[in-house]
Design an enzyme around this catalytic site. Structure first.
Site, PDB file in Angstrom:
ATOM      1  N   ARG A 120       0.826  -1.234   0.000  1.00 14.66           N
ATOM      2  CA  ARG A 120       0.000   0.000   0.000  1.00 14.66           C
ATOM      3  C   ARG A 120       0.849   1.269   0.000  1.00 14.66           C
ATOM      4  NH1 ARG A 120      -2.738  -3.049   3.969  1.00 14.66           N
ATOM      5  NH2 ARG A 120      -4.575  -4.074   3.092  1.00 14.66           N
ATOM      6  N   LYS A 142       3.003  12.277 -10.621  1.00  7.00           N
ATOM      7  CA  LYS A 142       2.141  11.402 -11.427  1.00  7.00           C
ATOM      8  C   LYS A 142       2.901  10.119 -11.746  1.00  7.00           C
ATOM      9  CE  LYS A 142      -0.545  14.741 -14.125  1.00  7.00           C
ATOM     10  NZ  LYS A 142      -0.798  15.184 -15.518  1.00  7.00           N
ATOM     11  N   GLU A 184       9.763  19.724 -24.413  1.00  5.74           N
ATOM     12  CA  GLU A 184       9.127  20.197 -23.174  1.00  5.74           C
ATOM     13  C   GLU A 184       9.810  21.471 -22.661  1.00  5.74           C
ATOM     14  OE1 GLU A 184       6.340  19.097 -22.068  1.00  5.74           O
ATOM     15  OE2 GLU A 184       6.131  17.025 -22.730  1.00  5.74           O
ATOM     16  N   LYS A 225       7.817  23.824 -12.742  1.00  9.46           N
ATOM     17  CA  LYS A 225       6.819  22.760 -12.565  1.00  9.46           C
ATOM     18  C   LYS A 225       6.509  22.570 -11.076  1.00  9.46           C
ATOM     19  CE  LYS A 225       5.292  18.241 -14.096  1.00  9.46           C
ATOM     20  NZ  LYS A 225       5.554  16.989 -14.794  1.00  9.46           N
ATOM     21  N   GLU A 235      -4.192  18.860 -11.047  1.00 11.15           N
ATOM     22  CA  GLU A 235      -4.413  19.403 -12.381  1.00 11.15           C
ATOM     23  C   GLU A 235      -5.849  19.861 -12.639  1.00 11.15           C
ATOM     24  OE1 GLU A 235      -2.025  17.577 -15.768  1.00 11.15           O
ATOM     25  OE2 GLU A 235      -4.040  17.448 -16.574  1.00 11.15           O
ATOM     26  N   ARG A 239      -2.016  23.989 -13.176  1.00 13.62           N
ATOM     27  CA  ARG A 239      -1.125  22.959 -13.736  1.00 13.62           C
ATOM     28  C   ARG A 239      -1.468  22.628 -15.185  1.00 13.62           C
ATOM     29  NH1 ARG A 239       0.811  17.352 -10.707  1.00 13.62           N
ATOM     30  NH2 ARG A 239       2.066  16.574 -12.420  1.00 13.62           N
ATOM     31  N   ASN A 243      -0.070  21.663 -20.335  1.00  9.84           N
ATOM     32  CA  ASN A 243      -0.639  20.947 -21.484  1.00  9.84           C
ATOM     33  C   ASN A 243      -0.530  21.725 -22.798  1.00  9.84           C
ATOM     34  OD1 ASN A 243      -1.335  18.732 -19.958  1.00  9.84           O
ATOM     35  ND2 ASN A 243      -3.324  19.591 -19.380  1.00  9.84           N
ATOM     36  N   HIS A 246      -0.084  19.938 -26.115  1.00  9.95           N
ATOM     37  CA  HIS A 246      -0.359  18.523 -25.872  1.00  9.95           C
ATOM     38  C   HIS A 246      -1.690  18.040 -26.439  1.00  9.95           C
ATOM     39  CE1 HIS A 246       3.172  18.679 -23.344  1.00  9.95           C
ATOM     40  NE2 HIS A 246       3.074  17.387 -23.076  1.00  9.95           N
ATOM     41  N   HIS A 250      -0.710  15.113 -28.617  1.00  9.25           N
ATOM     42  CA  HIS A 250      -1.130  13.734 -28.311  1.00  9.25           C
ATOM     43  C   HIS A 250      -1.897  13.117 -29.480  1.00  9.25           C
ATOM     44  CE1 HIS A 250      -0.839  14.069 -23.641  1.00  9.25           C
ATOM     45  NE2 HIS A 250       0.219  13.486 -24.155  1.00  9.25           N
ATOM     46  N   HIS A 262       7.822  11.908 -27.989  1.00  5.72           N
ATOM     47  CA  HIS A 262       6.755  12.742 -27.425  1.00  5.72           C
ATOM     48  C   HIS A 262       7.040  14.244 -27.597  1.00  5.72           C
ATOM     49  CE1 HIS A 262       3.737  14.163 -24.637  1.00  5.72           C
ATOM     50  NE2 HIS A 262       4.681  14.768 -23.925  1.00  5.72           N
TER      51      HIS A 262
HETATM   52  P1  NAD Z   1      12.143   6.447 -22.005  1.00  2.00           P
HETATM   53  O1  NAD Z   1      12.062   6.264 -20.547  1.00  2.00           O
HETATM   54  O2  NAD Z   1      11.552   5.423 -22.885  1.00  2.00           O
HETATM   55  O3  NAD Z   1      13.663   6.605 -22.444  1.00  2.00           O
HETATM   56  C1  NAD Z   1      13.947   6.713 -23.809  1.00  2.00           C
HETATM   57  C2  NAD Z   1      15.067   5.774 -24.258  1.00  2.00           C
HETATM   58  O4  NAD Z   1      16.301   6.318 -23.838  1.00  2.00           O
HETATM   59  C3  NAD Z   1      14.993   4.381 -23.662  1.00  2.00           C
HETATM   60  O5  NAD Z   1      15.351   3.452 -24.652  1.00  2.00           O
HETATM   61  C4  NAD Z   1      16.044   4.412 -22.558  1.00  2.00           C
HETATM   62  O6  NAD Z   1      16.586   3.152 -22.324  1.00  2.00           O
HETATM   63  C5  NAD Z   1      17.056   5.349 -23.144  1.00  2.00           C
HETATM   64  N1  NAD Z   1      17.870   6.079 -22.172  1.00  2.00           N
HETATM   65  C6  NAD Z   1      17.474   6.571 -20.977  1.00  2.00           C
HETATM   66  N2  NAD Z   1      18.462   7.276 -20.427  1.00  2.00           N
HETATM   67  C7  NAD Z   1      19.511   7.219 -21.267  1.00  2.00           C
HETATM   68  C8  NAD Z   1      20.812   7.773 -21.254  1.00  2.00           C
HETATM   69  N3  NAD Z   1      21.222   8.572 -20.256  1.00  2.00           N
HETATM   70  N4  NAD Z   1      21.630   7.524 -22.302  1.00  2.00           N
HETATM   71  C9  NAD Z   1      21.202   6.763 -23.344  1.00  2.00           C
HETATM   72  N5  NAD Z   1      19.973   6.233 -23.434  1.00  2.00           N
HETATM   73  C10 NAD Z   1      19.145   6.464 -22.397  1.00  2.00           C
HETATM   74  O7  NAD Z   1      11.516   7.845 -22.453  1.00  2.00           O
HETATM   75  P2  NAD Z   1      11.323   9.267 -21.769  1.00  2.00           P
HETATM   76  O8  NAD Z   1      11.161  10.181 -22.919  1.00  2.00           O
HETATM   77  O9  NAD Z   1      12.322   9.564 -20.735  1.00  2.00           O
HETATM   78  O10 NAD Z   1       9.925   9.105 -21.020  1.00  2.00           O
HETATM   79  C11 NAD Z   1       8.730   8.898 -21.712  1.00  2.00           C
HETATM   80  C12 NAD Z   1       7.675   8.437 -20.739  1.00  2.00           C
HETATM   81  O11 NAD Z   1       7.530   9.396 -19.697  1.00  2.00           O
HETATM   82  C13 NAD Z   1       6.304   8.267 -21.368  1.00  2.00           C
HETATM   83  O12 NAD Z   1       5.779   7.018 -21.035  1.00  2.00           O
HETATM   84  C14 NAD Z   1       5.487   9.382 -20.733  1.00  2.00           C
HETATM   85  O13 NAD Z   1       4.121   9.046 -20.583  1.00  2.00           O
HETATM   86  C15 NAD Z   1       6.163   9.563 -19.409  1.00  2.00           C
HETATM   87  N6  NAD Z   1       5.974  10.891 -18.814  1.00  2.00           N
HETATM   88  C16 NAD Z   1       5.543  10.963 -17.531  1.00  2.00           C
HETATM   89  C17 NAD Z   1       5.351  12.182 -16.926  1.00  2.00           C
HETATM   90  C18 NAD Z   1       4.906  12.266 -15.499  1.00  2.00           C
HETATM   91  O14 NAD Z   1       4.612  13.355 -15.026  1.00  2.00           O
HETATM   92  N7  NAD Z   1       4.871  11.172 -14.792  1.00  2.00           N
HETATM   93  C19 NAD Z   1       5.607  13.361 -17.634  1.00  2.00           C
HETATM   94  C20 NAD Z   1       6.072  13.260 -18.944  1.00  2.00           C
HETATM   95  C21 NAD Z   1       6.249  12.016 -19.524  1.00  2.00           C
HETATM   96 MG    MG Z   2       4.478  16.002 -22.126  1.00  2.00          MG
END
Ligand code: NAD
Ligand code: MG
Length: 354
Positions: A120, A142, A184, A225, A235, A239, A243, A246, A250, A262
């Site tokens: 939990r 999130k 971003e 942020k 949100e 917040r 978006n 987005h 999206h 993204h």
């Molecule tokens: P990701 O986590 O898939 O990483 C992208 C790629 O880069 C992966 O293949 C990873 O292995 C590689 N990688 C990571 N660090 C590296 C490094 N230092 N050197 C070389 N390669 C590296 O992608 P991302 O863009 O970081 O995250 C995308 C995800 O984040 C989505 O699922 C999205 O929904 C989520 N997200 C969440 C929030 C939130 O508030 N929780 C906000 C924005 C995005």
């Molecule tokens: Mg985003």
């Protein structure tokens, strides 16, 4: 070391220091007192940074096990979370133990959600290794996984104990992931004047991976942020500014089947949304957004405006027959609600104007 305090439902610090991984064990021990940890990472990051992380944790007296899953959004799933939970249970981890997310946004989201569910709720620490994770997903609490095509549909608000940020991870990032985080940051430049000033009116320095500009941007985006999250964790108000870009972003991401990152869709989304918003927006600002986007060199996919508008209607942010688009204007950033027809006309005209 720079510290950004995040005040949401609880308070936590984001610590920013170049090369922080070497000190991760010591910092995590000092702040959490944990004796055991589960390090969660993906295949690529495992190959690059796990060894150093585990050494640092071990030398600080933290007994750490490792869970590695495959890269990619298709593994941001309940299956991965289930595997992590089973592994944690087999290790008999308890409430005083912690989860550590070492990786990008996917690792962060999966780990955070698993931590929210195990017993939990156990504590977790985030060590973001992508630009996107550093400036965006590591702040705000999130966590989520996808369910088939439904993105981020299962999740929880679960705040980390600490976030350890270092720009040194970012130099191994492939260009596409770099552009992803840049999307971003550029979005934030039209919400927070300080980011715009750091960039000096152009994304050039970011494209060059200029260290000083990068560090200043990471610090300011986290701070910005943080302010929004403190005012509006769930949100419902301020917040929503995040978006910007987005709604169309999206929709393009979905219709283009995630072929690009993204952040690239966010950049395209910003440009198309400002075109659709037309005279509601300052003309110079619209031109500036287009110039920023052009400089990043994003390449637009061919798309069908009908499909894009239909995808906007399905977005979880939209309902009651209206589509919500954020108009970026610093402290006056606001939500504009548009009809399906307005969006369809706007997207169609934008495509014709290219
Ligand atoms: P990701 O986590 O898939 O990483 C992208 C790629 O880069 C992966 O293949 C990873 O292995 C590689 N990688 C990571 N660090 C590296 C490094 N230092 N050197 C070389 N390669 C590296 O992608 P991302 O863009 O970081 O995250 C995308 C995800 O984040 C989505 O699922 C999205 O929904 C989520 N997200 C969440 C929030 C939130 O508030 N929780 C906000 C924005 C995005
Ligand atoms: Mg985003």
């Amino acid at each position: 070391m720079q510290t950004v305090k995040v005040r949401a439902s609880t308070e936590y610090d984001v610590l920013i220091e170049r090369g922080i991984l070497k000190r991760a064990g010591e910092l995590i021990k000092e702040y959490t007192g944990a004796g055991r940890a589960l390090l969660i990472t993906d295949r690529t990051v495992d190959g690059l940074y796990s060894k150093a992380a585990l050494e640092s944790l071990k030398s600080a007296g933290i007994n750490c096990e490792k869970f590695v899953f495959e890269d990619g959004e298709e593994h941001k799933s309940l299956k991965t979370v289930g595997d992590i939970l089973s592994f944690a249970a087999q290790l008999s981890l308890n409430r005083s133990d912690i989860f550590i997310a070492l990786g990008g946004g996917i690792v962060g989201d999966v780990t955070g959600f698993a931590a929210s569910a195990y017993l939990r709720g156990v504590r977790f620490v985030q060590i973001p290794t992508t630009l996107l994770a550093a400036v965006d997903s590591s702040v705000g609490g999130k966590t989520a996984v996808d369910l088939g095509d439904y993105k981020n549909i299962i999740g929880a608000f679960h705040l980390p104990e600490k976030v350890l940020v270092s720009t040194h991870f970012l130099y191994t990032l492939p260009d596409r992931e770099w552009l992803c985080g840049m999307g971003e940051i550029i979005k934030t430049a039209f919400l927070d004047r300080k980011v715009y000033e750091i960039l000096d009116g152009s994304p050039e320095k970011l494209l060059e991976r200029d260290e000083a500009v990068l560090e200043a941007c990471v610090h300011e985006c986290i701070t910005y942020k943080r302010e929004l999250t403190a005012r509006d964790l769930y949100e419902s108000g301020p917040r929503k500014a995040l978006n910007v870009g987005h709604t169309i972003g999206h929709a393009l991401e979905k219709t283009d089947k995630h072929r690009r990152s993204h952040g690239e869709y966010v950049l395209m989304g910003m440009e198309i949304e400002s075109f659709i918003l037309g005279d509601r927006m300052d003309c110079e600002r619209r031109k500036e957004i287009s110039a920023f986007v052009a400089e990043t060199g994003v390449d637009y996919p061919d798309f069908n405006p009908e499909e894009v508008a239909a995808a906007c209607m399905k977005d979880k942010k939209n309902g009651g027959g209206a589509i919500s688009v954020m108009l970026p204007d610093y402290e006056n950033t606001r939500e504009v609600r548009l009809s399906f027809d307005e969006v369809l006309r706007g997207v169609t005209l934008w495509k014709l104007s290219r």
